[in-house]
Every structure is written in structure tokens, then in C-alpha cells.
Design a protein around this motif. Structure first.
Motif, PDB file in Angstrom:
ATOM      1  N   LYS A   1       0.835  -1.207   0.000  1.00 54.94           N
ATOM      2  CA  LYS A   1       0.000   0.000   0.000  1.00 54.94           C
ATOM      3  C   LYS A   1       0.871   1.259   0.000  1.00 54.94           C
ATOM      4  O   LYS A   1       0.482   2.293  -0.544  1.00 54.94           O
ATOM      5  CB  LYS A   1      -0.941  -0.016   1.203  1.00 54.94           C
ATOM      6  CG  LYS A   1      -1.960  -1.157   1.178  1.00 54.94           C
ATOM      7  CD  LYS A   1      -2.897  -1.090   2.354  1.00 54.94           C
ATOM      8  CE  LYS A   1      -3.825  -2.303   2.380  1.00 54.94           C
ATOM      9  NZ  LYS A   1      -4.663  -2.394   1.158  1.00 54.94           N
ATOM     10  N   LEU A   2       2.015   1.164   0.631  1.00 56.73           N
ATOM     11  CA  LEU A   2       2.959   2.283   0.623  1.00 56.73           C
ATOM     12  C   LEU A   2       3.585   2.437  -0.763  1.00 56.73           C
ATOM     13  O   LEU A   2       3.663   3.543  -1.315  1.00 56.73           O
ATOM     14  CB  LEU A   2       4.045   2.062   1.668  1.00 56.73           C
ATOM     15  CG  LEU A   2       5.140   3.120   1.741  1.00 56.73           C
ATOM     16  CD1 LEU A   2       4.621   4.362   2.455  1.00 56.73           C
ATOM     17  CD2 LEU A   2       6.366   2.591   2.450  1.00 56.73           C
TER      18      LEU A   2
ATOM     19  N   ALA B   1       2.460   1.526  -3.584  1.00 54.18           N
ATOM     20  CA  ALA B   1       1.487   1.902  -4.618  1.00 54.18           C
ATOM     21  C   ALA B   1       1.486   3.410  -4.869  1.00 54.18           C
ATOM     22  O   ALA B   1       1.223   3.864  -5.982  1.00 54.18           O
ATOM     23  CB  ALA B   1       0.087   1.447  -4.212  1.00 54.18           C
ATOM     24  N   GLY B   2       1.799   4.190  -3.846  1.00 55.73           N
ATOM     25  CA  GLY B   2       1.798   5.639  -4.011  1.00 55.73           C
ATOM     26  C   GLY B   2       3.162   6.275  -4.064  1.00 55.73           C
ATOM     27  O   GLY B   2       3.352   7.301  -4.735  1.00 55.73           O
ATOM     28  N   LEU B   3       4.145   5.667  -3.367  1.00 54.23           N
ATOM     29  CA  LEU B   3       5.452   6.311  -3.239  1.00 54.23           C
ATOM     30  C   LEU B   3       6.601   5.487  -3.798  1.00 54.23           C
ATOM     31  O   LEU B   3       7.750   5.925  -3.769  1.00 54.23           O
ATOM     32  CB  LEU B   3       5.731   6.606  -1.755  1.00 54.23           C
ATOM     33  CG  LEU B   3       4.683   7.450  -1.016  1.00 54.23           C
ATOM     34  CD1 LEU B   3       5.091   7.628   0.442  1.00 54.23           C
ATOM     35  CD2 LEU B   3       4.486   8.796  -1.691  1.00 54.23           C
TER      36      LEU B   3
ATOM     37  N   GLU C   1       3.752  14.854  -2.740  1.00 51.50           N
ATOM     38  CA  GLU C   1       3.335  13.510  -3.145  1.00 51.50           C
ATOM     39  C   GLU C   1       2.993  12.657  -1.916  1.00 51.50           C
ATOM     40  O   GLU C   1       2.108  11.806  -1.969  1.00 51.50           O
ATOM     41  CB  GLU C   1       4.444  12.842  -3.956  1.00 51.50           C
ATOM     42  CG  GLU C   1       4.748  13.522  -5.282  1.00 51.50           C
ATOM     43  CD  GLU C   1       3.571  13.466  -6.247  1.00 51.50           C
ATOM     44  OE1 GLU C   1       2.698  12.579  -6.071  1.00 51.50           O
ATOM     45  OE2 GLU C   1       3.535  14.283  -7.177  1.00 51.50           O
ATOM     46  N   VAL C   2       3.705  12.898  -0.830  1.00 52.86           N
ATOM     47  CA  VAL C   2       3.402  12.207   0.420  1.00 52.86           C
ATOM     48  C   VAL C   2       1.997  12.570   0.891  1.00 52.86           C
ATOM     49  O   VAL C   2       1.202  11.700   1.270  1.00 52.86           O
ATOM     50  CB  VAL C   2       4.435  12.567   1.518  1.00 52.86           C
ATOM     51  CG1 VAL C   2       3.967  12.049   2.877  1.00 52.86           C
ATOM     52  CG2 VAL C   2       5.795  11.988   1.180  1.00 52.86           C
TER      53      VAL C   2
ATOM     54  N   TRP D   1      -0.622  10.964  -1.352  1.00 49.14           N
ATOM     55  CA  TRP D   1      -0.732   9.524  -1.051  1.00 49.14           C
ATOM     56  C   TRP D   1      -1.480   9.288   0.253  1.00 49.14           C
ATOM     57  O   TRP D   1      -2.368   8.440   0.325  1.00 49.14           O
ATOM     58  CB  TRP D   1       0.678   8.932  -0.948  1.00 49.14           C
ATOM     59  CG  TRP D   1       0.701   7.589  -0.261  1.00 49.14           C
ATOM     60  CD1 TRP D   1       0.334   6.396  -0.795  1.00 49.14           C
ATOM     61  CD2 TRP D   1       1.078   7.329   1.102  1.00 49.14           C
ATOM     62  NE1 TRP D   1       0.466   5.398   0.149  1.00 49.14           N
ATOM     63  CE2 TRP D   1       0.914   5.946   1.320  1.00 49.14           C
ATOM     64  CE3 TRP D   1       1.540   8.134   2.145  1.00 49.14           C
ATOM     65  CZ2 TRP D   1       1.196   5.356   2.541  1.00 49.14           C
ATOM     66  CZ3 TRP D   1       1.828   7.543   3.362  1.00 49.14           C
ATOM     67  CH2 TRP D   1       1.659   6.168   3.556  1.00 49.14           C
ATOM     68  N   TRP D   2      -1.161  10.055   1.294  1.00 49.79           N
ATOM     69  CA  TRP D   2      -1.770   9.866   2.607  1.00 49.79           C
ATOM     70  C   TRP D   2      -3.263  10.152   2.586  1.00 49.79           C
ATOM     71  O   TRP D   2      -4.070   9.355   3.076  1.00 49.79           O
ATOM     72  CB  TRP D   2      -1.058  10.759   3.626  1.00 49.79           C
ATOM     73  CG  TRP D   2      -1.607  10.715   5.020  1.00 49.79           C
ATOM     74  CD1 TRP D   2      -2.088  11.763   5.743  1.00 49.79           C
ATOM     75  CD2 TRP D   2      -1.723   9.571   5.888  1.00 49.79           C
ATOM     76  NE1 TRP D   2      -2.483  11.358   6.999  1.00 49.79           N
ATOM     77  CE2 TRP D   2      -2.272  10.016   7.112  1.00 49.79           C
ATOM     78  CE3 TRP D   2      -1.407   8.234   5.744  1.00 49.79           C
ATOM     79  CZ2 TRP D   2      -2.521   9.170   8.175  1.00 49.79           C
ATOM     80  CZ3 TRP D   2      -1.668   7.372   6.810  1.00 49.79           C
ATOM     81  CH2 TRP D   2      -2.209   7.850   7.996  1.00 49.79           C
TER      82      TRP D   2
ATOM     83  N   GLY E   1      -5.210  10.141  -0.003  1.00 44.64           N
ATOM     84  CA  GLY E   1      -5.846   9.135  -0.844  1.00 44.64           C
ATOM     85  C   GLY E   1      -6.031   7.823  -0.106  1.00 44.64           C
ATOM     86  O   GLY E   1      -7.052   7.153  -0.247  1.00 44.64           O
ATOM     87  N   LEU E   2      -5.032   7.460   0.703  1.00 40.93           N
ATOM     88  CA  LEU E   2      -5.122   6.234   1.498  1.00 40.93           C
ATOM     89  C   LEU E   2      -6.262   6.339   2.510  1.00 40.93           C
ATOM     90  O   LEU E   2      -7.059   5.408   2.669  1.00 40.93           O
ATOM     91  CB  LEU E   2      -3.797   5.991   2.223  1.00 40.93           C
ATOM     92  CG  LEU E   2      -3.647   4.668   2.980  1.00 40.93           C
ATOM     93  CD1 LEU E   2      -3.691   3.486   2.023  1.00 40.93           C
ATOM     94  CD2 LEU E   2      -2.343   4.650   3.767  1.00 40.93           C
TER      95      LEU E   2
END
Length: 273
Positions: free
Chosen positions: A35-36, A38-40, A52-53, A56-57, A59-60
Motif C-alpha cells: 500500500k505504501l 502503490a503511491g510512493l 506527493e506524500v 498519497w496519505w 488518498g489512502l
């Protein structure tokens, strides 16, 4: 040489961390890492853009009704980047400013003896083994499923759970109500699994869920672990006893597994005030 977050995870971090975890904990951790990634995963491990962090956060968080899973991913992600710093792959932790969100408190209701008996009698013979062992050991499902005959010491009337979630073994006495079941399970083959085996532990959880829904009981299989901690606390046993019974290293974890029933609280107040 600069590597991406994904390269660092797959080539350095995970090969080193994986052997330190139990099989079930490793399986869960791998899901969190995915899951990490997938975004970063595509960014350089030492240069992940803060914007971007954040994307991602948020969105999660949007993908879950509660922050329970995102919080677990965040904890693993922070550990990942702290490790990258120690190993010289990064100079800062891009997740450092993110904070875990408050999780909803779970309402726990101890299972009464009558309710337990109803569930037990309605369960299949195979599932009954897992119910009775959970009731009188408080052990995690994964620990029960991999219990072997060599983990039982009849002379000392003890059973040992090995390679638990925190990486350590722990031993507890065999409850008198469990003694007959343990004796019946032994065949003389040390490496044989003590309890009947399912395809995986998820199957046990699902079967128990269907069982308790049929009876209208709000009680998960894992709640047997809470049930043991709560019962010990209700009898006045101190937290060290509870830690030993549940195999905890951290006193805070044992406190999480103890709940005060309303009747116990009422009696305590009436006796004390």
C-alpha cells in the motif's frame, strides 16, 4: 547510487526485515508495504516530494471507513524510512510530520458461559477445537494453528507458543478444562500439528463469524483473547499475570486486552464508596 523506494524495499529492507517476523506477521506487513509502494514506490528513497506524500496519505485515508489500516501503513512506512536513514540511503524521513489519527474505540462485551456453550455446541467438530483452545489459552489464532505436539509438556502441564507476533516464545499452564482435549490430540509425533488444519487461518475466522452471526453474538474469534485478559483482571490478578498469560512484552498492550464489565465496576464502587 540512488534507488527508488520500491528498489530499496525489495532489494534491501524486506530481505533483512522479513526473517525477523513470524509468518503471519510477515504476510500482514507485506500487504502494508504494498500500500505504501502503490503511491510512493517510484520516487527516490532519499528524495520523496512532500506534496506527493500528502496526496498519497489523503488518498489512502479516503479508501477506508476508519483510519485503522492507514495508521498501520504509516507506522510501517516510518520504520522503513528510519531504516533507510540508518543504512545511509536517505537523510530524512518524508513521513515524519504525518500523525496517526484517532481510531474508533471498539466496544467489547465478554462472552458469557451460556453464550459460549451455545456457540460451541453449534460449531462443527473441527471448529470446536479452535473454540475450546482459544477460550482456555487466549492465544492468537495463528499461534494455535501452528501449535505442534512437541510444544506440549504433559509432565509440567504446560504448552508453549513459539515465534509469536512479538517474535518471542511464551509458556502457559494447561487449564484443567483443556487437559482432556490436549491428551486426546497427542499421537506421539512431535512435529504434527496439534489442532485440525484448515486451508488458512482466515477460514477459521470466517467460519466463526458465520457461527456467531447465526446466534446474534457480537463477538469475534480474536475476542477470546480479550475475554481471557478481562476475566483475569476481574479476579483481581495484576497486570504481570495478564502479560504472562497473553505473552505480551509491553504492559500497555496487556491493558488494551483488559476491559471492566459494568457489573464489576458497580461492585467496586459500592464496596469502596
Amino acid at each position: 547510487f540512488m534507488s527508488t523506494v520500491e528498489q530499496f524495499v525489495r532489494e534491501r529492507y524486506w530481505p533483512k526485515i522479513r526473517p525477523t517476523l513470524s509468518a503471519k506477521w510477515a504476510e500482514n506487513t507485506e500487504i502494508l508495504l504494498e500500500k505504501l509502494l502503490a503511491g510512493l514506490g517510484g520516487f527516490e528513497v532519499g528524495d520523496v516530494p512532500i506534496e506527493e506524500v500528502d496526496a498519497w496519505w489523503f488518498g489512502l485515508l479516503a479508501g477506508y471507513k476508519t483510519p485503522v489500516t492507514p495508521n498501520k501503513v504509516l507506522v510501517r512506512g516510518k520504520h522503513l524510512f528510519k531504516t533507510a536513514i540508518r543504512w545511509g540511503a536517505a537523510t530524512s524521513n518524508p513521513l515524519a510530520d504525518l500523525k496517526k489519527l484517532k481510531e474508533p474505540e471498539k466496544k467489547f462485551l465478554p462472552l458469557t458461559d451460556a453464550a459460549h456453550e451455545d456457540l460451541f455446541e453449534d460449531a462443527s467438530e473441527k471448529l470446536q477445537w479452535y473454540i475450546i483452545f482459544a477460550r482456555y489459552t487466549g492465544a492468537r489464532l495463528g499461534s494455535l494453528a501452528k501449535l505442534e505436539e512437541r510444544d506440549v509438556n504433559l509432565e509440567r502441564q504446560e504448552v508453549t507458543f513459539r515465534e509469536t507476533k512479538n517474535g518471542e516464545d511464551y509458556t502457559i499452564p494447561i487449564h484443567p478444562n483443556l487437559q482432556g482435549w490436549v491428551t486426546k490430540a497427542l499421537t506421539g509425533h512431535p512435529e504434527r500439528r496439534l489442532l485440525p488444519q484448515y486451508k488458512d487461518t482466515h477460514s477459521v475466522s470466517q467460519l466463526f463469524r458465520r457461527l456467531r452471526l447465526r446466534h446474534g453474538v457480537n463477538f469475534r474469534y480474536h475476542d477470546y483473547r480479550h475475554n481471557v485478559g478481562t476475566a483475569l483482571a476481574a479476579k483481581g490478578h495484576n497486570v504481570k499475570v495478564i502479560m504472562s498469560a497473553l505473552g505480551h512484552k509491553d504492559v500497555k498492550m496487556s491493558i488494551r486486552y483488559t476491559h471492566v464489565a459494568s457489573e464489576t465496576l458497580r461492585g467496586a464502587l459500592e464496596d469502596s464508596l
